[in-house]
Write an enzyme that holds these catalytic residues in place. Structure first.
Site, mmCIF file in Angstrom:
data_model
loop_
_atom_site.group_PDB
_atom_site.id
_atom_site.type_symbol
_atom_site.label_atom_id
_atom_site.label_comp_id
_atom_site.label_asym_id
_atom_site.label_seq_id
_atom_site.Cartn_x
_atom_site.Cartn_y
_atom_site.Cartn_z
ATOM 1 N N ASP A 43 1.099 -1.090 -0.182
ATOM 2 C CA ASP A 43 0.115 0.112 0.053
ATOM 3 C C ASP A 43 1.168 1.329 0.100
ATOM 4 O OD1 ASP A 43 -2.353 1.492 0.503
ATOM 5 O OD2 ASP A 43 -2.613 1.404 2.516
ATOM 6 N N ASN A 91 -10.604 -2.415 -6.789
ATOM 7 C CA ASN A 91 -9.890 -2.310 -7.967
ATOM 8 C C ASN A 91 -10.032 -1.478 -9.203
ATOM 9 O OD1 ASN A 91 -6.164 -2.235 -6.059
ATOM 10 N ND2 ASN A 91 -7.530 -0.586 -5.515
ATOM 11 N N LEU A 220 -6.987 -4.759 7.044
ATOM 12 C CA LEU A 220 -6.372 -5.515 5.962
ATOM 13 C C LEU A 220 -7.730 -5.091 4.195
ATOM 14 C CD1 LEU A 220 -7.123 -8.976 8.095
ATOM 15 C CD2 LEU A 220 -5.603 -7.585 7.480
#
Length: 264
Positions: A43, A91, A220
């Site tokens: 990330d 995404n 998470l």
């Protein structure tokens, strides 16, 4: 000129001190228990790029370039399985095509680069049917080319969503028992968590001992929901492209200190 010299000296000093600290951590870790399976949420690529006034695609490229280096560190520490979350199902739906297409190209390049390592075995974790043909083909080529290797397994979680994985596992389980002619009432009585686990994307693999997330976020986000039930978690502030060996070693050190209460 003097300012640049001072900055260069400070950078060299930081690099030297970090190297000394890395050596210290490696010595401390040698006799300690280490995770066999490390899962990582990569990330912070977008924020890394924004803070540098760069295009988001440059952040994703920098993140892709970091992958091989981190895998080398994991292998050196005896990690047997690494699962990398590279692209979520969210995404695929929510990101603009102007960002998504370069990200997919980065994933394709990453797969091509990882398969060149002679010992790593690549495995795809996710729903490849959701991916464009070029990305799916690149990942499947890497899996096929490395399937006979004996060494660290690298799970590339692409088009991955934790809820979708559980739904897919249940669907596959029901379809299997339909073919076997098992009555639904009988299946309901016999159903155990092992039945579900046997149909997950990671079937046959041990669950992750340690889950790492970069960028400062402490959640998470749906990553390995089923498999991480008894995992240890480590959250780091650094963005993924800036992830250092010292960060990995700190995560492993913290893991070694945990009293793992696997019963709950």
């Amino acid at each position: 000129m003097k300012r640049r010299i001072r900055m260069a000296i400070r950078a060299a000093a930081r690099h030297l001190l970090e190297g000394i600290y890395v050596d210290y951590l490696e010595r401390k870790l040698r006799p300690l228990p280490k995770p066999k399976h490390v899962a990582i949420i990569l990330d912070g690529n977008r924020r890394w790029a924004h803070e540098r006034d760069m295009a988001v695609s440059r952040g994703h490229r920098a993140g892709g370039e970091k992958v091989g280096e981190v895998l080398e560190w994991c292998a050196a520490e005896g990690v047997e399985i690494v699962t990398l979350w590279l692209l979520s199902t969210d995404n695929l739906v929510k990101r603009e095509q102007s960002e998504l297409i370069p990200l997919l190209r980065t994933i394709e390049r990453t797969a091509d680069e990882l398969v060149r390592h002679p010992k790593w075995r690549i495995n795809l974790v996710g729903a490849p049917e959701l991916l464009p043909a070029s990305t799916r083909d690149a990942l499947e080529r890497a899996v096929e080319a490395s399937k006979s290797r004996v060494g660290m397994q690298v799970n590339m979680a692409v088009a991955y969503g934790g809820r979708r994985e559980v739904v897919d596992a249940v669907r596959a389980l029901l379809q299997e028992h339909e073919r076997l002619g098992t009555p639904i009432s009988e299946l309901a009585e016999q159903l155990t968590d092992e039945h579900i686990a046997a149909h997950l994307y990671t079937k046959g693999q041990p669950d992750p001992d340690l889950v790492i997330r970069t960028s400062g976020e402490q959640r998470l986000g749906g990553f390995l929901l089923w498999q991480s039930a008894k995992s240890e978690f480590w959250f780091g502030d650094v963005y993924w492209p800036d992830f250092r060996k010292v960060d990995l070693l700190r995560a492993l050190r913290d893991f070694s200190k945990r009293d793992r209460r696997l019963g709950g």
